[in-house]
Design a protein around this motif. Structure first.
Motif, PDB file in Angstrom:
ATOM      1  N   LYS A 115      10.052 -42.736 -29.630  1.00 62.02           N
ATOM      2  CA  LYS A 115       8.993 -42.476 -28.851  1.00 62.02           C
ATOM      3  C   LYS A 115       8.208 -41.480 -29.742  1.00 62.02           C
ATOM      4  O   LYS A 115       6.718 -41.249 -29.328  1.00 62.02           O
ATOM      5  N   GLN A 116       8.379 -40.911 -30.828  1.00 61.91           N
ATOM      6  CA  GLN A 116       7.410 -40.082 -31.714  1.00 61.91           C
ATOM      7  C   GLN A 116       6.896 -40.907 -32.569  1.00 61.91           C
ATOM      8  O   GLN A 116       5.639 -40.356 -33.299  1.00 61.91           O
TER       9      GLN A 116
ATOM     10  N   VAL B   1       7.410 -52.573 -17.721  1.00 60.25           N
ATOM     11  CA  VAL B   1       8.628 -52.777 -18.292  1.00 60.25           C
ATOM     12  C   VAL B   1       9.306 -53.996 -17.234  1.00 60.25           C
ATOM     13  O   VAL B   1      10.304 -54.800 -17.697  1.00 60.25           O
ATOM     14  N   ILE B   2       8.983 -53.927 -16.095  1.00 65.45           N
ATOM     15  CA  ILE B   2       9.601 -54.695 -14.957  1.00 65.45           C
ATOM     16  C   ILE B   2       9.088 -56.354 -15.205  1.00 65.45           C
ATOM     17  O   ILE B   2       9.505 -57.126 -14.217  1.00 65.45           O
TER      18      ILE B   2
ATOM     19  N   ALA C 280      12.062 -55.172 -20.906  1.00 62.07           N
ATOM     20  CA  ALA C 280      12.999 -54.136 -20.260  1.00 62.07           C
ATOM     21  C   ALA C 280      14.112 -53.855 -21.520  1.00 62.07           C
ATOM     22  O   ALA C 280      14.429 -52.801 -21.655  1.00 62.07           O
TER      23      ALA C 280
ATOM     24  N   TYR D 258      12.345 -51.872 -24.146  1.00 64.73           N
ATOM     25  CA  TYR D 258      12.221 -50.503 -23.553  1.00 64.73           C
ATOM     26  C   TYR D 258      13.536 -49.647 -23.539  1.00 64.73           C
ATOM     27  O   TYR D 258      13.288 -48.428 -23.953  1.00 64.73           O
ATOM     28  N   SER D 259      14.585 -50.307 -23.197  1.00 61.50           N
ATOM     29  CA  SER D 259      15.686 -49.680 -22.991  1.00 61.50           C
ATOM     30  C   SER D 259      16.209 -49.040 -24.632  1.00 61.50           C
ATOM     31  O   SER D 259      17.187 -48.205 -24.645  1.00 61.50           O
TER      32      SER D 259
ATOM     33  N   GLY E  43      14.301 -46.963 -26.339  1.00 57.13           N
ATOM     34  CA  GLY E  43      13.883 -45.538 -26.203  1.00 57.13           C
ATOM     35  C   GLY E  43      12.950 -45.478 -27.026  1.00 57.13           C
ATOM     36  O   GLY E  43      12.168 -44.290 -27.394  1.00 57.13           O
ATOM     37  N   TYR E  44      12.217 -46.621 -27.933  1.00 55.35           N
ATOM     38  CA  TYR E  44      11.323 -46.271 -29.030  1.00 55.35           C
ATOM     39  C   TYR E  44       9.687 -46.203 -28.492  1.00 55.35           C
ATOM     40  O   TYR E  44       9.009 -45.700 -29.220  1.00 55.35           O
TER      41      TYR E  44
ATOM     42  N   SER F 189       7.311 -45.378 -24.828  1.00 52.38           N
ATOM     43  CA  SER F 189       7.353 -45.136 -23.353  1.00 52.38           C
ATOM     44  C   SER F 189       6.673 -46.264 -22.336  1.00 52.38           C
ATOM     45  O   SER F 189       5.921 -47.035 -23.045  1.00 52.38           O
ATOM     46  N   THR F 190       6.806 -45.999 -21.015  1.00 52.35           N
ATOM     47  CA  THR F 190       6.017 -47.095 -20.114  1.00 52.35           C
ATOM     48  C   THR F 190       4.476 -46.965 -20.453  1.00 52.35           C
ATOM     49  O   THR F 190       3.825 -47.892 -20.284  1.00 52.35           O
ATOM     50  N   ARG F 191       4.031 -45.755 -20.728  1.00 51.86           N
ATOM     51  CA  ARG F 191       2.742 -45.715 -20.800  1.00 51.86           C
ATOM     52  C   ARG F 191       2.189 -46.215 -22.075  1.00 51.86           C
ATOM     53  O   ARG F 191       1.201 -46.677 -22.067  1.00 51.86           O
TER      54      ARG F 191
END
Lengths: 477, 285
Positions: free
Chosen positions: A175-176, A428-429, A435, A438-439, A441-442, A444-446
């Motif tokens: 995420k960073q 994501v959905i 999905a 996304y899982s 963790g790299y 975000s939804t944004r």
């Protein structure tokens, strides 16, 4: 893992009342349509069919029951309410596209079983090790390429551990790091874009040709035809979406050495190609060649080739029935059944035509506006529900629109909906590919939404231009 | 004060700032640190559910196993590796755990199992992180946002228990050597009083709330704490005051949410303050 005792699993089942509420809403809508007076120009059966369409939309968008079970429900509800005879409903399973899907899944399971898909992915990736930017293009292209020969969700699941291992080796913080974000988004978007390219990439593609072959007179689309229609969109969309990602998340990493090392490690781990793996590769190439040159209906047709490939895989010992049981998602066949009967019902009862008439009485008849509306609406719907569900709901309406608007043929409407239906980039959905990545963790939804909005806007423009200038202008479809 | 600190890191969000603050606190209070990496169950379940019809259960299980494995490796090679540099190299006691589950539930279970004095966590608004935790555990929660100023804003109000805020604020200001300012906010948008047990009263007249606030200010002045009374909304006035003094840390009593009407959730001021601010927050009872 240094100490396995550190890992534990908490017990926290997630309960929800929402499922019951949405099932009740779905049936209430259907009941409402059953008892409401029939509007002018629509038959009683057509009115019930619209209720079934709405019920399907609620069940496929909110998913209170598995998508496949919703498919079964849609199938049986039509003969139960006397809209379509049971024989007509179940005969739709005799469609070639169903057996093409089964064959394609068996072929993909052989690729997965022998790790041939991993070898192809790593080989492809190793050509893009020049810089971090080129590497992300490599991820996207590799995902797209593999999605030409196997279902997109399988490709996303394959690339997740490969890319995650590379990012871990590079000490990229989830995420960073923009590099981490782009790499994972490239997997998600690459799979979606690639799945448009051939009939194998997404189940909505065979569903579309199934719909077209059920028309009267039938429209027959073979493997090569599909590539001819879809490939320009893939080739334009892929680099443009990649560029959007580069602009949205400027890459901060300059050194790619550890990524190279990790790819080499993984290549070493896959070892030399084994005999059965080679057999799968030969059968795959043979099948693709047959699909491209002999899948027209005057030759063998799509399904015969797909099933031939499956039989060859069994005969060569590359795959067993246990593998098929483990890796072929039979649920999608049931979902397909529900979707195709929905289309037949909408067409036979005149509900689709009535709905299309209603829509264009309101907005007027304009070829370009109609194309744009179909693209935008499909992309919006596919972002909030399963791709195949969105295509299944919109195809009957699109085919009806084709009868109302001069210049839009059933084939054109179907291609617009089928290809727009694969471009779920924002949520994501929207698709399992999103999905799954996304899982990791790299991102975000944004991040997904930010990149997805721009990517989808570009896609709308691309499909519109291709539809007007290539499909209508050059191919005259 | 904080002898045993729990640092829960979600697979949804990791920030080195939390570890840096952990070191700072552990050195000041000679604390033991427990670092847990939580693999978010909600995210995994969503991927499972969406894949349901497209992939077989065998394939879904394979992918899930891969994802969990990658999270474990991420925890080991990035987060715990960082923690080793931050804590172990400085002689701070560190315990590491990996748990799969829902963030708030995992933290709550951990707090029930072992005695902790503080939960130290980071946050990011665009992930699935659930802030239910802010309402369900009784020990102080420090939400770290980074920053290196040296001032504390202590916020008391009619919406939160205020007994602990001055005590902890003074102690932290003295221990850290930071400047302390205190405000008492009379929240006129929610004119109730919350007692020390966290129970909300009926609506009170504004005058009464203001006079209680003034009494509180007088008490603080007697104790030598500089404090002022502010009228407005808790959320807005807190943000304004923190920006004015350039606060690094805001210490605030945990406001109690309004009762739910017809089962609909009411706004959580705690969550909104945590999401909007550029400073760290310490929520205490």
């Amino acid at each position: 893992m240094k100490d396995d005792n550190r890992f534990s699993k908490s017990k926290n089942p997630i309960y929800s009342r929402r499922n019951v509420i949405f099932i009740v809403i779905a049936f209430l809508l259907l009941s409402l349509f059953y008892i409401l007076p029939t509007p002018d120009g629509l038959s009683h059966d057509g009115k019930i069919m619209l209720g079934i369409l709405l019920m399907a939309a609620v069940l496929w968008i909110t998913e209170p029951i598995p998508l496949a079970v919703a498919g079964l429900l849609i199938m049986i509800i039509q003969p139960l309410l006397g809209v379509i005879p049971a024989d007509d409903v179940f005969s739709s399973f005799g469609n070639q596209a169903v057996f093409f899907l089964i064959g394609a899944f068996i072929l993909a399971s052989a690729l997965e079983k022998h790790n041939l898909h991993r070898r192809i992915a790593l080989k492809f990736l190793s050509y893009f090790e020049k810089s971090p930017r080129i590497f992300t293009l490599g991820i996207m292209s590799s995902c797209a390429f593999l999605s030409f020969v196997m279902p997109e969700h399988g490709v996303a699941a394959l690339f997740l551990p490969i890319v995650a291992s590379i990012l871990i080796a590079m000490k990229v913080i989830p995420k960073q790091s923009n590099f981490g974000k782009i790499s994972m988004l490239c997997v998600a978007y690459g799979c979606s874009i690639g799945s448009l390219g051939t009939l194998v990439g997404g189940a909505r593609n065979p569903l579309t040709i199934g719909f077209l072959s059920n028309l009267d007179p039938p429209i027959l689309v073979n493997f090569f035809d599909w590539i001819k229609y879809s490939m320009p969109i893939v080739l334009i969309t892929l680099p443009l979406v990649w560029l959007i990602l580069q602009v949205s998340f400027p890459i901060e990493i300059k050194d790619i050495t550890s990524a190279k090392k990790e790819i080499n490690n993984q290549v070493t781990l896959t070892g030399k190609m084994r005999r059965k793996e080679l057999s799968v590769l030969i059968i795959l190439l043979f099948t693709i060649t047959l699909w491209i040159f002999f899948s027209s209906y005057q030759y063998f047709g799509l399904a015969v080739i797909a099933i031939l490939a499956s039989v060859l895989l069994f005969l060569s010992g590359c795959i067993s029935w246990k593998d098929v049981e483990q890796r072929v998602p039979w649920g999608i066949i049931l979902l397909y059944g529900g979707a195709i009967t929905l289309g037949i019902g909408m067409q036979k009862t005149g509900a689709g035509a009535w709905l299309a008439h209603l829509i264009f009485d309101t907005i007027g008849i304009n070829l370009y506006l109609a194309i744009l509306i179909m693209i935008v609406f499909t992309i919006l719907l596919t972002n909030v529900m399963s791709n195949i569900g969105a295509v299944a709901i919109l195809l009957p309406i699109g085919l009806a629109i084709a009868t109302e608007i001069p210049g839009i043929s059933p084939l054109l409407a179907s291609m617009i909906i089928a290809l727009s239906g694969g471009l779920a980039f924002m949520l994501v959905i929207a698709t399992p590919g999103n999905a799954i990545t996304y899982s990791s963790g790299y991102y975000s939804t944004r991040d997904l939404f930010k990149a997805g909005v721009f990517a989808n806007i570009i896609c709308i423009a691309i499909i519109f231009v291709v539809a007007v200038f290539y499909w209508i202008g050059v191919l005259h479809i | 004060m904080f002898n045993n600190i729990l640092i829960p890191v979600s697979s949804e969000y990791y920030s080195k700032e939390v570890l840096k603050r952990g070191v700072f606190l552990a050195q000041k209070f000679k604390s033991k640190i427990t670092l847990i990496y939580i693999i978010e169950e909600k995210t995994l379940k969503q991927a499972d559910k969406l894949s349901d019809v497209y992939r077989t259960h065998y394939e879904i299980a394979e992918t899930k196993k891969e994802i969990i494995k990658k999270h474990q490796i991420t925890a080991d090679s990035i987060i715990f590796e960082d923690a080793k540099i931050f804590f172990k190299n400085k002689g701070i006691f560190l315990q590491e755990k990996i748990i799969e589950g829902e963030y708030s539930t995992v933290v709550k279970n951990e707090v029930n199992k072992q005695k902790y004095d503080l939960i130290l966590m980071g946050f990011e608004k665009e992930c699935f992180l659930n802030y239910r935790l802010l309402d369900t555990v009784d020990i102080p929660i420090w939400i770290e946002s980074g920053g290196d100023n040296n001032s504390i804003l202590a916020v008391c109000s009619n919406l939160a228990p205020n007994k602990q805020v001055p005590i902890i604020s003074v102690e932290l200001a003295e221990t850290f050597g930071w400047k302390l300012e205190m405000i008492y906010i009379v929240d006129i948008t929610d004119s109730v009083e919350v007692d020390e047990k966290g129970i909300r009263s009926d609506k009170k007249p504004e005058k009464l709330l203001i006079s209680k606030g003034q009494r509180f200010i007088e008490e603080m002045k007697k104790k030598g704490i500089k404090a002022r009374l502010v009228k407005g909304s808790l959320e807005r006035e807190t943000t304004k005051a923190a920006e004015t003094i350039n606060a690094n840390l805001v210490i605030i009593g945990r406001q109690r949410k309004k009762e739910k009407i017809l089962g609909l959730p009411m706004k959580s001021i705690k969550k909104r303050i945590a999401e909007q601010c550029d400073y760290s927050i310490l929520f205490i009872n």
